[in-house]
Design a protein around this motif. Sequence first.
Motif, PDB file in Angstrom:
ATOM      1  N   MET A   1       0.824  -1.279   0.029  1.00 11.13           N
ATOM      2  CA  MET A   1       0.079  -0.096   0.018  1.00 11.13           C
ATOM      3  C   MET A   1       0.868   1.210   0.169  1.00 11.13           C
ATOM      4  N   ASN A   2       0.418   2.282  -0.646  1.00 12.67           N
ATOM      5  CA  ASN A   2       0.949   3.612  -0.803  1.00 12.67           C
ATOM      6  C   ASN A   2       0.404   4.608  -0.480  1.00 12.67           C
ATOM      7  N   SER A   3       0.698   5.980  -0.951  1.00 13.43           N
ATOM      8  CA  SER A   3      -0.023   7.099  -0.385  1.00 13.43           C
ATOM      9  C   SER A   3      -1.254   7.598  -1.554  1.00 13.43           C
ATOM     10  N   SER A   4      -1.012   7.088  -2.601  1.00 14.22           N
ATOM     11  CA  SER A   4      -1.931   7.235  -3.738  1.00 14.22           C
ATOM     12  C   SER A   4      -3.457   6.783  -3.656  1.00 14.22           C
ATOM     13  N   LEU A   5      -4.585   7.836  -3.965  1.00 15.96           N
ATOM     14  CA  LEU A   5      -5.793   7.535  -3.470  1.00 15.96           C
ATOM     15  C   LEU A   5      -6.925   7.792  -4.684  1.00 15.96           C
ATOM     16  N   THR A   6      -6.157   7.034  -5.881  1.00 11.71           N
ATOM     17  CA  THR A   6      -6.886   7.143  -7.141  1.00 11.71           C
ATOM     18  C   THR A   6      -7.673   5.831  -6.997  1.00 11.71           C
TER      19      THR A   6
END
Lengths: 109, 235
Positions: free
Chosen positions: B1-6
Amino acid sequence: MPSFNFLLLVILGCGAVTLLTRVIPFIILKKINLPLGVVQFLSFVPIVIMATLWFEGLFIQHLGHLPTINWLNVAASVPTVISAVISKNLLVIVIVGMISLALLRVLLS
Amino acid sequence: MNSSLTAKTGMKDTIPTLAGYIGVGLAFGVVAKAAGLSVFVIILMSVVTYSGAAQFVIVSMLLAGSTFFAILTSVFLLSTRMFLMGMTVAPFLNQESMTRNIILGSLLTDETFALSMNKLNYTNRTLSFPWLNAANLLAYSTWIVASGFGGALGSLIPNPSQFGMDFAFLAMFIGLLYLQVAADRTISLTLQLIMILIVLGLVYVGLILIPSNLLLIIVTLIGCGMGVALKHAFF
């Protein structure tokens, strides 16, 4: 099995219940901000719910009596937890869990 | 998991949960078909009721000849946990419109809720409509297709539990719990570990006293209350 109309009634009724319990919090919290005490209470929801969902699967319920231990799920949980610590990757954890249980079933059958 | 919220990340983050939806969805379809439900009714129930636990309860109560209100009450008790989960996740979506909040709420599940809580640890405690909506829709469509397949193929398909698929959700919650404890610093590590032990005790005692459709919500309410008390007293 009951009539189609009864089934339809049950499905729609239960659909309304699950929809409302899901949507109402989102509607309420769009309108108001929660008091700090409630926020603090809710901050424990994730860890408590996730732990409960796991632990429920480790026992077999006999209401009114002590639960028995679901040894298969307990045993499969060990490599699953180890894979979580090592990989920190959810997909790996799920796959290790599934393989562990499948292997245990084969070994014990 | 990473910070991208797309939306794309939402789909990607949901992939690990899909084995659970497929395994449990297939199992539900098979069980419901064996109980005498048509494929159409099975799919309709997955589309309209959309709750794994509740759907199994509905089928078993239909078989037992329960009344409409008895079934409705059971499903309501089982669904009360969604109320708590919604209350926990909704504040992070306050910036989105009412319509978007309703869309997100209507398809929230145990699994996408748990994913959201984990995602918060990577995004500086923010969520977005595209991310959660994509996760919800992927979970929803997988559940519908899997339960439909289970119903259509019935006893023709091998028992999903043979491949450990019934353990997929349990493994997922183990993983999410570990990742939560490892990443979440809003509650101290010691207190989180204490809480897990407390929950184990509550679940054990709860299994003796509380019917299964009420167990989760009661354990959660007591557990969270004890958490607040401990935090005030010692942390």
